[in-house]
Design an enzyme around this catalytic site. Structure first.
Site, short mmCIF file in Angstrom:
data_model
loop_
_atom_site.label_atom_id
_atom_site.label_comp_id
_atom_site.label_asym_id
_atom_site.label_seq_id
_atom_site.Cartn_x
_atom_site.Cartn_y
_atom_site.Cartn_z
N GLU A 97 0.89 -1.13 -0.02
CA GLU A 97 0.11 0.09 0.00
C GLU A 97 0.88 1.14 0.03
O GLU A 97 2.02 1.32 0.67
CB GLU A 97 -0.90 -0.01 1.25
N ASP A 98 0.46 2.44 -0.46
CA ASP A 98 1.16 3.58 -0.49
C ASP A 98 1.15 4.07 0.91
O ASP A 98 2.16 4.68 1.40
CB ASP A 98 0.44 4.64 -1.44
N ASP A 101 -3.69 5.46 6.36
CA ASP A 101 -4.10 6.91 6.65
C ASP A 101 -5.37 6.56 7.58
O ASP A 101 -4.94 6.21 8.85
CB ASP A 101 -4.59 7.85 5.57
P1 IMP Z 1 -7.07 5.39 4.10
O1 IMP Z 1 -7.63 6.69 4.70
O2 IMP Z 1 -6.36 4.79 5.17
O3 IMP Z 1 -8.58 4.53 3.81
O4 IMP Z 1 -6.42 5.94 2.73
C1 IMP Z 1 -6.96 5.80 1.62
C2 IMP Z 1 -6.26 6.48 0.29
O5 IMP Z 1 -6.18 7.77 0.63
C3 IMP Z 1 -4.93 6.16 0.53
O6 IMP Z 1 -4.45 4.81 -0.01
C4 IMP Z 1 -4.30 7.06 -0.36
O7 IMP Z 1 -4.51 6.90 -1.77
C5 IMP Z 1 -5.10 8.43 0.02
N1 IMP Z 1 -4.43 9.16 0.86
C6 IMP Z 1 -4.55 9.20 2.41
N2 IMP Z 1 -3.57 9.98 2.64
C7 IMP Z 1 -3.13 10.78 1.76
C8 IMP Z 1 -1.97 11.79 1.54
O8 IMP Z 1 -1.44 12.38 2.40
N3 IMP Z 1 -1.77 12.02 0.19
C9 IMP Z 1 -2.23 11.56 -0.71
N4 IMP Z 1 -3.33 10.51 -0.67
C10 IMP Z 1 -3.48 10.06 0.34
MG MG Z 2 -4.14 4.19 -2.28
#
Ligand code: IMP
Ligand code: MG
Length: 180
Positions: A97-98, A101
């Protein structure tokens, strides 16, 4: 593009070094396991391409694409836009995963994968933003590249409005760039 970056948070060199370290550990962990390395599109593409080249044991590559049906908000309700093509029943799966968050997408991915009865699931995320984690989300990645503060970052695959993914480092966007 570069002019919209307030500061570089993680340099190309730091990313490279950390990927090499994690690659060694991952290769050790998956010796003789022939894992399926699953990339969650599209933020992971740059990290994925660099990471798999540091996995020195046999593995298969696969991808899935999630989409949030409440637009682009990261914690929206998720659907599988494109599922994996490899049958992972009884297989060892390493999820790349990138960023971790709020945790919504990784949790969704994990639940989705578990329904396919894999032998094991481990998670490697390039970035972790623990301050943003939604209450009740307890999933812990097995490898974290870098733990970062609660700031919106772009580059190295991460986007803002689908831009900046091609920057070679992870940087913090200037507020003006959000407001454009
Ligand atoms: P989640 O909030 O953990 O579900 O993250 C979902 C997705 O939001 C990640 O896979 C990223 O693609 C995007 N994302 C969350 N934080 C960032 C950030 O700081 N920059 C860019 N994309 C983000
Ligand atoms: Mg993503």
């Amino acid at each position: 593009m570069e002019k919209d970056i307030q500061r570089i948070l993680i340099t190309e060199e730091q990313i490279k070094a950390r990927i090499a370290e994690m690659g060694k550990e991952i290769s050790e962990e998956y010796r003789d396991k022939d894992p399926v390395v699953l990339g969650v599109l599209k933020g992971v593409v740059v990290f994925y391409a660099d990471m798999v080249r540091h996995i020195t044991v046999p593995c298969q590559m696969d991808f899935m694409c999630l989409s949030s049906y409440q637009g682009t908000k990261s914690s929206g309700n998720m659907i599988v836009k494109q599922d994996m093509s490899v049958d992972v029943k009884g297989r060892h799966v390493l999820v790349l995963e990138d960023i971790y968050d709020t945790g919504g997408s990784l949790n969704y991915t994990y639940q989705h994968l578990m329904s396919k009865q894999p032998a094991s699931v481990n998670i490697c995320t390039l970035l972790d933003k623990p301050e943003r984690r939604r209450p009740g989300i307890t999933l812990k990645p097995d490898w974290v590249g870098f733990t970062i503060p609660n700031e919106f970052v772009v580059g190295y695959g991460l986007d803002f409005n689908e831009h900046y993914r091609n920057l070679p480092y992870v940087g913090v966007l200037k507020p003006e760039a959000y407001e454009k």
